[in-house]
Every structure is written in structure tokens, then in C-alpha cells.
Scaffold this active site. Structure first.
Site, PDB file in Angstrom:
ATOM      1  N   GLU A 250       0.840  -1.210   0.000  1.00 22.25           N
ATOM      2  CA  GLU A 250       0.000   0.000   0.000  1.00 22.25           C
ATOM      3  C   GLU A 250       0.868   1.250   0.000  1.00 22.25           C
ATOM      4  O   GLU A 250       1.861   1.329   0.739  1.00 22.25           O
ATOM      5  CB  GLU A 250      -0.897  -0.023   1.246  1.00 22.25           C
ATOM      6  CG  GLU A 250      -2.298   0.416   0.990  1.00 22.25           C
ATOM      7  CD  GLU A 250      -3.056  -0.516   0.050  1.00 22.25           C
ATOM      8  OE1 GLU A 250      -3.103  -0.218  -1.163  1.00 22.25           O
ATOM      9  OE2 GLU A 250      -3.601  -1.521   0.518  1.00 22.25           O
ATOM     10  N   HIS A 251       0.487   2.203  -0.806  1.00 24.61           N
ATOM     11  CA  HIS A 251       1.233   3.461  -0.959  1.00 24.61           C
ATOM     12  C   HIS A 251       2.667   3.205  -1.427  1.00 24.61           C
ATOM     13  O   HIS A 251       3.578   3.944  -1.102  1.00 24.61           O
ATOM     14  CB  HIS A 251       1.198   4.283   0.336  1.00 24.61           C
ATOM     15  CG  HIS A 251      -0.181   4.824   0.615  1.00 24.61           C
ATOM     16  ND1 HIS A 251      -0.663   5.960   0.008  1.00 24.61           N
ATOM     17  CD2 HIS A 251      -1.189   4.345   1.388  1.00 24.61           C
ATOM     18  CE1 HIS A 251      -1.910   6.179   0.419  1.00 24.61           C
ATOM     19  NE2 HIS A 251      -2.259   5.203   1.242  1.00 24.61           N
TER      20      HIS A 251
ATOM     21  N   SER B   3     -26.011   6.342 -15.892  1.00 26.89           N
ATOM     22  CA  SER B   3     -25.583   5.403 -14.855  1.00 26.89           C
ATOM     23  C   SER B   3     -26.795   4.762 -14.214  1.00 26.89           C
ATOM     24  O   SER B   3     -27.715   5.448 -13.772  1.00 26.89           O
ATOM     25  CB  SER B   3     -24.764   6.152 -13.799  1.00 26.89           C
ATOM     26  OG  SER B   3     -24.862   5.496 -12.549  1.00 26.89           O
TER      27      SER B   3
ATOM     28  N   GLY C  82     -16.803   4.664  -2.859  1.00 27.65           N
ATOM     29  CA  GLY C  82     -16.255   5.275  -1.642  1.00 27.65           C
ATOM     30  C   GLY C  82     -15.789   4.256  -0.625  1.00 27.65           C
ATOM     31  O   GLY C  82     -15.657   4.570   0.553  1.00 27.65           O
TER      32      GLY C  82
ATOM     33  N   GLY D 181     -12.946   2.310  -1.050  1.00 26.02           N
ATOM     34  CA  GLY D 181     -11.545   1.953  -1.253  1.00 26.02           C
ATOM     35  C   GLY D 181     -11.389   0.719  -2.119  1.00 26.02           C
ATOM     36  O   GLY D 181     -10.371   0.031  -2.055  1.00 26.02           O
TER      37      GLY D 181
ATOM     38  N   SER E 258     -11.848   0.772  -5.539  1.00 22.53           N
ATOM     39  CA  SER E 258     -11.534   1.207  -6.910  1.00 22.53           C
ATOM     40  C   SER E 258     -12.737   1.224  -7.843  1.00 22.53           C
ATOM     41  O   SER E 258     -12.643   0.806  -9.003  1.00 22.53           O
ATOM     42  CB  SER E 258     -10.419   0.346  -7.522  1.00 22.53           C
ATOM     43  OG  SER E 258      -9.233   0.538  -6.818  1.00 22.53           O
TER      44      SER E 258
ATOM     45  N   GLU F 274      -7.371   9.780 -14.616  1.00 20.50           N
ATOM     46  CA  GLU F 274      -7.596  10.092 -13.194  1.00 20.50           C
ATOM     47  C   GLU F 274      -6.687  11.251 -12.748  1.00 20.50           C
ATOM     48  O   GLU F 274      -7.122  12.153 -12.036  1.00 20.50           O
ATOM     49  CB  GLU F 274      -7.305   8.822 -12.369  1.00 20.50           C
ATOM     50  CG  GLU F 274      -7.487   8.979 -10.880  1.00 20.50           C
ATOM     51  CD  GLU F 274      -8.910   8.701 -10.399  1.00 20.50           C
ATOM     52  OE1 GLU F 274      -9.643   7.960 -11.082  1.00 20.50           O
ATOM     53  OE2 GLU F 274      -9.274   9.228  -9.333  1.00 20.50           O
TER      54      GLU F 274
ATOM     55  N   ASP G 112      -4.475   0.587  -9.148  1.00 22.45           N
ATOM     56  CA  ASP G 112      -5.891   0.267  -9.314  1.00 22.45           C
ATOM     57  C   ASP G 112      -6.224  -0.038 -10.772  1.00 22.45           C
ATOM     58  O   ASP G 112      -6.980  -0.967 -11.075  1.00 22.45           O
ATOM     59  CB  ASP G 112      -6.762   1.429  -8.818  1.00 22.45           C
ATOM     60  CG  ASP G 112      -6.462   1.792  -7.375  1.00 22.45           C
ATOM     61  OD1 ASP G 112      -5.834   0.980  -6.679  1.00 22.45           O
ATOM     62  OD2 ASP G 112      -6.849   2.894  -6.959  1.00 22.45           O
TER      63      ASP G 112
ATOM     64  N   TYR H 181      -3.777  12.565   0.312  1.00 16.05           N
ATOM     65  CA  TYR H 181      -3.042  11.614  -0.526  1.00 16.05           C
ATOM     66  C   TYR H 181      -1.909  12.334  -1.261  1.00 16.05           C
ATOM     67  O   TYR H 181      -0.771  11.859  -1.303  1.00 16.05           O
ATOM     68  CB  TYR H 181      -4.024  10.974  -1.510  1.00 16.05           C
ATOM     69  CG  TYR H 181      -3.442   9.923  -2.420  1.00 16.05           C
ATOM     70  CD1 TYR H 181      -3.448   8.581  -2.053  1.00 16.05           C
ATOM     71  CD2 TYR H 181      -2.899  10.268  -3.656  1.00 16.05           C
ATOM     72  CE1 TYR H 181      -2.939   7.607  -2.902  1.00 16.05           C
ATOM     73  CE2 TYR H 181      -2.381   9.307  -4.507  1.00 16.05           C
ATOM     74  CZ  TYR H 181      -2.406   7.980  -4.131  1.00 16.05           C
ATOM     75  OH  TYR H 181      -1.895   7.020  -4.966  1.00 16.05           O
TER      76      TYR H 181
HETATM   77  C1  GLA Z   1      -5.291   4.498  -4.017  1.00 15.42           C
HETATM   78  C2  GLA Z   1      -4.546   4.894  -5.297  1.00 15.42           C
HETATM   79  C3  GLA Z   1      -3.496   3.857  -5.666  1.00 15.42           C
HETATM   80  C4  GLA Z   1      -2.601   3.531  -4.487  1.00 15.42           C
HETATM   81  C5  GLA Z   1      -3.427   3.255  -3.238  1.00 15.42           C
HETATM   82  C6  GLA Z   1      -2.564   3.085  -2.014  1.00 15.42           C
HETATM   83  O1  GLA Z   1      -6.037   3.349  -4.235  1.00 15.42           O
HETATM   84  O2  GLA Z   1      -5.454   5.051  -6.355  1.00 15.42           O
HETATM   85  O3  GLA Z   1      -2.739   4.299  -6.777  1.00 15.42           O
HETATM   86  O4  GLA Z   1      -1.669   4.550  -4.272  1.00 15.42           O
HETATM   87  O5  GLA Z   1      -4.355   4.289  -2.979  1.00 15.42           O
HETATM   88  O6  GLA Z   1      -1.800   1.942  -2.107  1.00 15.42           O
END
Ligand code: GLA
Length: 377
Positions: A28-29, A62, A117, A119, A121, A155, A167, A219
């Protein structure tokens, strides 16, 4: 326009595509630090029914938003001109044109069961399904990584979120039954078998219901902090720092950047360890790595929140082999690796803990590794 069967004036649609949401097992990150990630596509996906138009109008509907279709003139698209869910498909058309592809309008109906919302994607799924549809309908010949890069640019440049590539790569390139081991520096990828059922395991997803908004600046600040640390260390990206060099590197950094760097370096190592365990068929050993990853996101990267911490702690106390928040953080979802026998008990324990804490009941489901973007019809 009210549904896929009536995309335009009752005319037959030209095709239907699907692109999934994802959970990230670990990593992550790390993606905007040129690091490693290990996402899994969800069975939940955005479906787009698309028919090209010759009049330069992009007409978007949608199923979830309902209401009237959003009509946009393709030639007038520019960052900042579209609000709400429609900005995701519009972003892809704008990005294709900005990249020099001679594409125009379409009638698009989107129906997605990726929770928004959470997390998971949901926005990347919409971007990727549109990219896949335009790629096929216009015969652009873009491969998976090129489609993912395009959706990421949409994005970044149109929606305005400085996300990494994870994602979109997950939504395009994941395959059924596998996790995607991705090197975000060069997009080298390997499908790593994740036979949860064969190991008697389940991957429980807990959507805490706490909405995050990656566009709110946190972020971007974290990303900027990582880039500043890499520059101070004379590195192209934090990916270039290995665990052995970490203590000396931390000494050279201002105090506020040290925890960020520690997270990224240890997280990349956790991805590599996780892949080695999966390759060895030792899925259960993944559990402690997940939990260690959560501690790092909570204490060093500081993107957890009380709800995700409660879900992780409760899941582990109820017998999960390991658990962590997944995705960008600031709310969103938690994943827990559990034995098949403990699945319901762990989900029930988390729900009970949320009720006791006065939080709304979370949504829970078991995820199976699904396929990436594809044409359905
Ligand atoms: C979001 C971003 C990704 C990634 C994650 C953290 O989902 O879209 O690119 O950075 O956060 O891992």
C-alpha cells in the site's frame, strides 16, 4: 436512455464490457514510489454498454445514479468541466483525444456493483471499462498496461487525483484465481496463484462505510512527502532504498519524513515476502504479514482511522490469520484472511464491535480472485 437495451433510440448496442474493482493484498502506498503491489480483482465490476455516435456527443447514463443522461460535447471536454460520476468516463475520452487518438462520442450506459467510496476502486473500474470499450470499438490496439496507463492519466489529469498505477493495472490485468504481482516501475507483472479455497481459506472484505476522498489533499501530501524524501536521499524513488540501508537513510531525513520512508521500504519487503509465501503454497503464513502491514499504515503512514483499526483488531481477536486496511486509507475497506470455518464468526464479531462502538453496520463479503477487464458481448 433507461437501460442497456435502449442505448440509443432502441438501436442495438455495439458491445458490453466489464472491468472490476480490486482489493490489494499487500503493497500500500508503494505504487507512486516505483514499488511493488499485489492486488486481486473482485467479482464486483463496472459494466458499460457502448454504442459509438458520429455527432461528437458523449451521452452517459448510470444505472446507480439514475436520472437523466449526462450529455457532453466531446470537443468541449476539459479538466474541471464535468462533475460527479460522469467525470470518470468523460476523463477517458478526453485522455484518448489528448493522446492523439481520433475518437468521438458514444452512448454509454454504466451499471456497476463495485461499492463506491469503499476503497475498492469503483472509479478505476469505470475508467478501465470505458478504455477497454473504446480500445475495441476503435481498434486502437492498446495492450493491458497501455490501457491502464491511459486510465491512470485520466484520473491524474482530468479527475485531478494524483493516484499511482495499481488500481488501473489491477482492473485491466488481473486474472481469475490469481493475485497480480506488479513492479510499478516498469509494469513487469506476474500472475501469482491464490487458491484460497484449496487452502481452506477465505478473504473477508469489510467495507467500513467510512467514505474517503483522495482528492482532499491528504493523498497528494503523502505522495509529495515520499518524493521529497527520495530527492533528499538522492534516489529516483523510495523503491531504490533497501531495508539494509534504511537506518542510515532515516538519519539523513527530517523527522516528519522518516515514518513515511520506513513504511514504504518495509512494505515493499512485505510484498516480496508475501509473493514468496504464495509461490511456496503457504497461504496461511500471509496472515501476520497483513497485520504487520496494517500496523505500518496506522503508526507510520497514518492513513488508518478508528473504524479500520477496530475492524482489524476485532477480526484478529476473533481468529483471523491476519487483517489490514486495503486501498488508500482514510476509511474504506479492510481485508481479513480467515479459515473457511471462521468466516462467519469473524464477520459477525466485526459487525458486533461496530454496533457496540456506535458505528453503522459494515458491509462484509468474501472475495474470490476474479478476471480483469473484458468484453462480455
Ligand atoms: C489508491 C490509489 C493507488 C494507491 C493506493 C494506495 O487506491 O489510487 O494508486 O496509491 O491508494 O496503495
Amino acid at each position: 436512455m433507461t437501460g442497456p437495451q435502449s442505448v440509443r433510440d432502441g438501436a442495438a448496442p455495439e458491445g458490453i464490457w466489464a472491468a472490476p474493482g480490486r482489493v490489494n493484498l499487500i503493497g500500500e502506498h508503494t505504487d507512486y514510489n516505483d514499488g511493488f503491489v499485489l492486488p486481486v480483482a473482485l467479482p464486483h465490476a463496472a459494466r458499460a454498454t457502448v454504442r459509438l455516435r458520429a455527432d461528437g456527443v458523449l451521452r452517459l447514463h448510470s444505472e446507480q445514479a439514475g436520472g437523466a443522461a449526462v450529455e457532453l460535447v466531446v470537443a468541449d471536454l476539459a479538466p474541471g468541466t464535468v462533475d460527479g460520476w460522469a467525470k470518470y468516463p468523460a476523463a477517458v475520452v478526453w485522455t484518448l483525444r489528448a493522446a492523439g487518438y481520433d475518437v468521438g462520442g458514444a452512448d454509454v450506459h454504466i451499471d456497476s456493483d463495485v461499492p463506491t467510496g469503499a476503497g475498492l476502486s469503483s472509479s478505476a473500474a469505470i475508467e478501465c471499462v470505458l478504455a477497454a470499450a473504446y480500445n475495441d470499438l476503435h481498434g486502437l490496439g492498446l495492450d493491458g498496461p497501455a490501457l491502464a496507463r491511459l486510465a491512470q492519466r485520466a484520473e491524474n489529469a482530468f479527475v485531478g487525483v494524483p493516484c499511482g498505477i495499481m488500481d488501473q493495472m489491477a482492473s485491466v490485468c488481473c486474472t481469475e484465481g490469481n493475485a497480480l504481482f506488479l513492479d510499478t516501475r516498469d509494469l513487469a507483472q506476474r500472475q501469482v496463484p491464490l487458491d484460497l479455497a484449496g487452502a481452506g481459506l477465505r478473504l473477508l472484505v469489510v467495507d467500513t462505510g467510512v467514505k474517503h476522498d483522495l482528492a482532499d489533499g491528504a493523498y497528494a501530501e503523502l505522495r509529495a512527502g515520499c518524493e521529497r524524501a527520495a530527492a533528499l536521499l538522492g534516489l529516483a524513488a523510495l523503491r531504490d532504498l533497501d531495508p539494509a540501508g534504511l537506518p542510515a537513510a532515516l538519519d539523513r531525513l527530517p523527522a516528519e519524513l522518516r515514518p513515511l520512508v520506513r513504511h514504504v521500504v518495509t512494505e515493499n519487503a512485505r510484498v516480496e515476502r508475501a509473493v514468496a509465501l504464495l509461490d511456496a503454497g503457504d497461504l496461511a503464513a500471509l496472515g501476520p504479514i497483513l497485520t504487520a502491514g496494517h500496523a505500518s499504515l496506522r503508526d507510520d503512514y497514518r492513513v488508518s482511522c478508528p473504524e479500520t483499526d477496530l475492524a482489524v483488531d476485532t477480526a484478529v481477536a476473533a481468529g483471523a490469520l491476519g487483517a489490514r486496511m486495503t486501498g488508500g486509507g482514510f476509511g474504506g475497506s479492510v481485508i481479513a484472511l480467515v479459515t473457511a470455518e471462521r468466516l462467519d464468526a469473524v464477520a459477525d464479531a466485526v459487525t458486533a464491535a461496530f454496533t457496540a462502538a456506535g458505528y453503522a453496520a459494515p458491509r462484509t463479503f468474501a472475495a474470490t480472485p476474479a478476471a480483469g477487464a473484458r468484453r462480455l458481448a
